[in-house]
Design an enzyme around this catalytic site. Sequence first.
Site, PDB file in Angstrom:
ATOM      1  CE1 TYR A 131       6.890  -9.614  -4.980  1.00 52.55           C
ATOM      2  CE2 TYR A 131       8.846  -9.985  -6.622  1.00 52.55           C
ATOM      3  CZ  TYR A 131       7.888 -10.479  -5.640  1.00 52.55           C
ATOM      4  OH  TYR A 131       7.754 -12.000  -5.383  1.00 52.55           O
ATOM      5  CB  SER A 132       4.253  -2.063  -6.264  1.00 54.12           C
ATOM      6  OG  SER A 132       3.206  -2.552  -6.821  1.00 54.12           O
ATOM      7  CB  CYS A 311      -2.436  -0.662  -5.868  1.00 54.65           C
ATOM      8  SG  CYS A 311      -0.889  -1.517  -6.296  1.00 54.65           S
ATOM      9  CD  GLU A 351       0.873  -1.595 -11.556  1.00 51.83           C
ATOM     10  OE1 GLU A 351       0.988  -1.376 -12.695  1.00 51.83           O
ATOM     11  OE2 GLU A 351       1.597  -1.651 -10.834  1.00 51.83           O
ATOM     12  CE1 TYR A 353       0.088  -7.824  -5.706  1.00 52.56           C
ATOM     13  CE2 TYR A 353      -0.015  -5.670  -6.697  1.00 52.56           C
ATOM     14  CZ  TYR A 353       0.130  -6.347  -5.587  1.00 52.56           C
ATOM     15  OH  TYR A 353       0.382  -5.864  -4.272  1.00 52.56           O
TER      16      TYR A 353
END
Length: 353
Positions: A131-132, A311, A351, A353
């Site tokens: 988790y960012s 992101c 980044e 996901y």
Amino acid sequence: MAQAVLSQVSFCESSTLHHSFLGERAALRALPAARTACLRRLDIQSRVATNPVNLEAATEPPINLYRPKEPYIARIVSVERIVGPKAPGETCHIVIDHGGNVPYWEGQSYGVIAPGENPKKPGQPNAVRLYSIASTRYGDSFDGKTASLCVRRAVYVDPETGKEDPAKKGVCSNFLCDAKPGDEVQISGPSGKVLLLPEDPKATHIMVATGTGIAPYRAYLRRMFMEDVPNYKFTGLSWLFLGVANTESLLYHDEFTEYLKRFPDNFRYDIALSREQKSRSGGKMYVQNKIEEYGSEIFELLDKGAHIYFCGLKGMMPGIQDSLKAIAEERGLKWEDKLAELKKNKQWHVEVY
Ligand code: FAD
């Protein structure tokens, strides 16, 4: 000493706080009025002092201080739903107390290992999920002891019945969104270098997020505009593009509108609401449509050395790449060449996901 006033405001109260800007800014600032959720709002009177100062001393970011097999046992401080009732899905802001023992830098991630058995490997613990981190190294309480996450609850909707199947819900996001203050949470990390905030306080940052992809940028923006950090006085430009489904899905909108008000020369904020707004061509408004709208300006900033960050969900990138390619071609450039140049100059940060 600098002061931050934490206040609970209802949607009725908050609408009165947004009145003085014209044009697009006014429209943006008026948006929270459409929310019905009671949101916590940081009313920043001036920059907030941060502690401890030695969190600025390291020259390299901390990496993997704790491994998933020997995680740090942290505690949940709070779990707060931060989207309104009409948002599709649930997103929570989760504050974790690491006691200062798992320091991190803005743009890094924590691993979280949910308690219980791995459904795919019976007898073994759950696998780690990343988790960012949505707070600066000082955390939301400015003392270096907490980290905040922005977590979307993963649910499974059966395509045949259209109903949620709780047996197939996401393991870790549900653990986090259901957690209670005081609960233990196993964390690993911190990890990640791709989204570290460049040190140059004069830099230009173009930040593109979908949904929870906002997390690292919330951290950047707090460091730039909320905190009083002795060796980081931001005088550059930060331009945030945030894509979510609708007004009630906006994340940390109150903080961002506050920065617009206080730092109009250093902050720009554009939102794409796919279920409420139409793009110029009449389709749904996605974040790449907003990028297209400002294509020339974005390319001019990139030509002058701006950093661009992406992101959020993986699915955002193909549409964005198409838009950037189209803008490049309009300017007589080959996108592949421009992209290679941005990567070579370390201006391109992804980044997803
Ligand atoms: P999982 O248990 O891993 O399940 C994944 C999906 O599969 C769920 O949608 C679940 O419903 C579905 N599923 C489960 N069982 C079945 C089945 N039998 N059949 C079909 N489908 C099934 N997420 C955030 O919310 N915020 C962040 O800031 C964030 N940052 C990230 C940063 C990085 C670098 C990375 C790599 C990922 C990040 N993520 C973030 C994603 C996060 O790591 C998790 O992947 C996400 O929360 C889902 O994990 P989960 O354990 O809840 O779901």
